[in-house]
Design an enzyme around this catalytic site. Structure first.
Site, mmCIF file in Angstrom:
data_model
loop_
_atom_site.group_PDB
_atom_site.id
_atom_site.type_symbol
_atom_site.label_atom_id
_atom_site.label_comp_id
_atom_site.label_asym_id
_atom_site.label_seq_id
_atom_site.Cartn_x
_atom_site.Cartn_y
_atom_site.Cartn_z
ATOM 1 N N THR A 105 -1.462 9.596 1.427
ATOM 2 C CA THR A 105 -1.284 7.544 2.027
ATOM 3 C C THR A 105 -2.021 6.856 2.754
ATOM 4 O O THR A 105 -2.954 8.182 2.770
ATOM 5 C CB THR A 105 0.298 7.820 2.758
ATOM 6 O OG1 THR A 105 0.154 8.520 4.223
ATOM 7 C CG2 THR A 105 1.569 8.406 2.056
ATOM 8 N N ASP A 141 8.672 -9.582 8.233
ATOM 9 C CA ASP A 141 8.274 -8.597 9.148
ATOM 10 C C ASP A 141 9.824 -7.754 9.081
ATOM 11 O O ASP A 141 11.077 -8.393 9.492
ATOM 12 C CB ASP A 141 8.296 -9.368 10.462
ATOM 13 C CG ASP A 141 8.728 -7.994 11.784
ATOM 14 O OD1 ASP A 141 8.943 -6.831 11.707
ATOM 15 O OD2 ASP A 141 8.388 -8.427 13.359
ATOM 16 N N SER A 181 0.506 -1.053 -0.224
ATOM 17 C CA SER A 181 -0.304 -0.239 0.101
ATOM 18 C C SER A 181 1.050 1.420 -0.173
ATOM 19 O O SER A 181 2.388 1.123 -0.166
ATOM 20 C CB SER A 181 -0.973 0.175 1.354
ATOM 21 O OG SER A 181 -0.028 -0.248 2.250
ATOM 22 N N TYR A 187 10.419 9.364 15.459
ATOM 23 C CA TYR A 187 10.004 9.196 13.907
ATOM 24 C C TYR A 187 10.773 10.283 13.652
ATOM 25 O O TYR A 187 11.499 9.550 12.292
ATOM 26 C CB TYR A 187 8.473 10.074 13.785
ATOM 27 C CG TYR A 187 7.929 9.514 11.943
ATOM 28 C CD1 TYR A 187 7.905 8.674 11.812
ATOM 29 C CD2 TYR A 187 8.075 10.814 10.881
ATOM 30 C CE1 TYR A 187 7.389 8.926 9.660
ATOM 31 C CE2 TYR A 187 7.975 10.666 9.623
ATOM 32 C CZ TYR A 187 8.006 9.589 9.542
ATOM 33 O OH TYR A 187 7.612 9.495 8.200
ATOM 34 N N CYS A 189 10.119 0.565 1.622
ATOM 35 C CA CYS A 189 9.102 1.865 1.788
ATOM 36 C C CYS A 189 8.675 1.629 2.996
ATOM 37 O O CYS A 189 7.705 2.251 3.769
ATOM 38 C CB CYS A 189 8.192 2.053 1.201
ATOM 39 S SG CYS A 189 8.627 2.323 -0.438
#
Length: 253
Positions: free
Chosen positions: A194, A57, A15, A159, A84
């Site tokens: 996204t 994973d 996705s 992040y 990604c």
């Protein structure tokens, strides 16, 4: 490197940005391998574009090796890896409820940074055994960072740290792999449309798009995919992180 008929592995390819890369490279004739935790989405996309799917994973060594083995059995050793896979989180270092969860911080680093490193090392190990192409090139590795690596906002400590690590890893990896003909580059996207972005109300998405200098819109998976394809094809581009953000510079919050 000519994309046609080469084997490509895309993590997080079921996705979002990864799916955009998978679709474009498949349309250019690549043998696409999709790695993702979401088997339903991964298998559906693989069926749609004629790709191969394996559940993976990226932060787990055994899972990654098994997934790469499965793709290699079908498509041969991949000359291209596009990383990604990743997650996001939002939490202040010290918030109203106390300090940032250490487990949550570790999870983001584990998936985004360690997962990228894990796939890079495993893929490069396999690529080095490939016969070099006409220009001596054996492979290309592209990772996904974020503008948060440079202008992380309040609440993005985990992040931003994970994406900053990916940026910092790009040049030393490119230098090390130069002797075996593998290029390493990174894309740092800004605000993109996204699945996570799609969860926001339309008016908020429109406002975010309007905040981008030019073009004043959210980036698309197709934008990201076109840059990834160019990085594969442009053999002189190496050791570089390219911002893909419409000249956006993030504010503190």
């Amino acid at each position: 490197m000519d994309i046609n008929r080469i084997s490509v592995t895309i993590t997080g390819g079921a996705s979002g940005l990864g799916a955009g890369v998978a679709k474009l490279l498949a349309s250019k004739g690549a043998k696409v391998g999709i790695l993702d935790l979401n088997a339903d989405l991964g298998e559906a996309l693989a069926s749609e574009i004629g790709a191969t799917f394996a559940r993976c994973d990226v932060s787990d060594e055994a899972s990654a090796i098994a997934a790469l083995d499965a793709l290699e059995a079908k498509n041969g050793t991949a000359r291209v890896l596009v990383n990604c896979a990743g997650i996001g989180t939002a939490s202040r270092i010290v918030g109203r409820d106390g300090p940032h969860s250490l487990a949550a911080f570790e999870r983001v680093i584990r998936i985004n940074l360690i997962g990228t490193f894990n796939m890079m090392r495993l893929a490069a190990h396999r690529m080095q055994a490939l016969e070099p192409l006409a220009d001596g090139e054996r492979g290309v590795i592209i990772s996904t960072a974020s503008v948060a690596a440079f202008e992380g906002q309040i609440g993005q400590a985990a992040y931003a740290a994970s994406k900053g690590g990916i940026v910092a890893m790009t040049l030393p990896a490119a230098r090390e792999f130069s002797k075996i003909g593998i290029r390493v580059n990174t894309i740092a996207p800004g605000l993109f449309k996204t699945p996570l972005m799609n969860e926001l109300p339309d008016e908020i998405q429109a406002s975010l798009g309007a905040s981008i200098p030019f073009p004043s819109r959210l980036g698309s998976a197709e934008d990201f995919a076109r840059l990834a394809a160019s990085m594969i094809e442009m053999s002189y581009l190496n050791g570089e992180t390219v911002r893909l953000d419409g000249a956006l510079r993030m504010q503190p919050k």
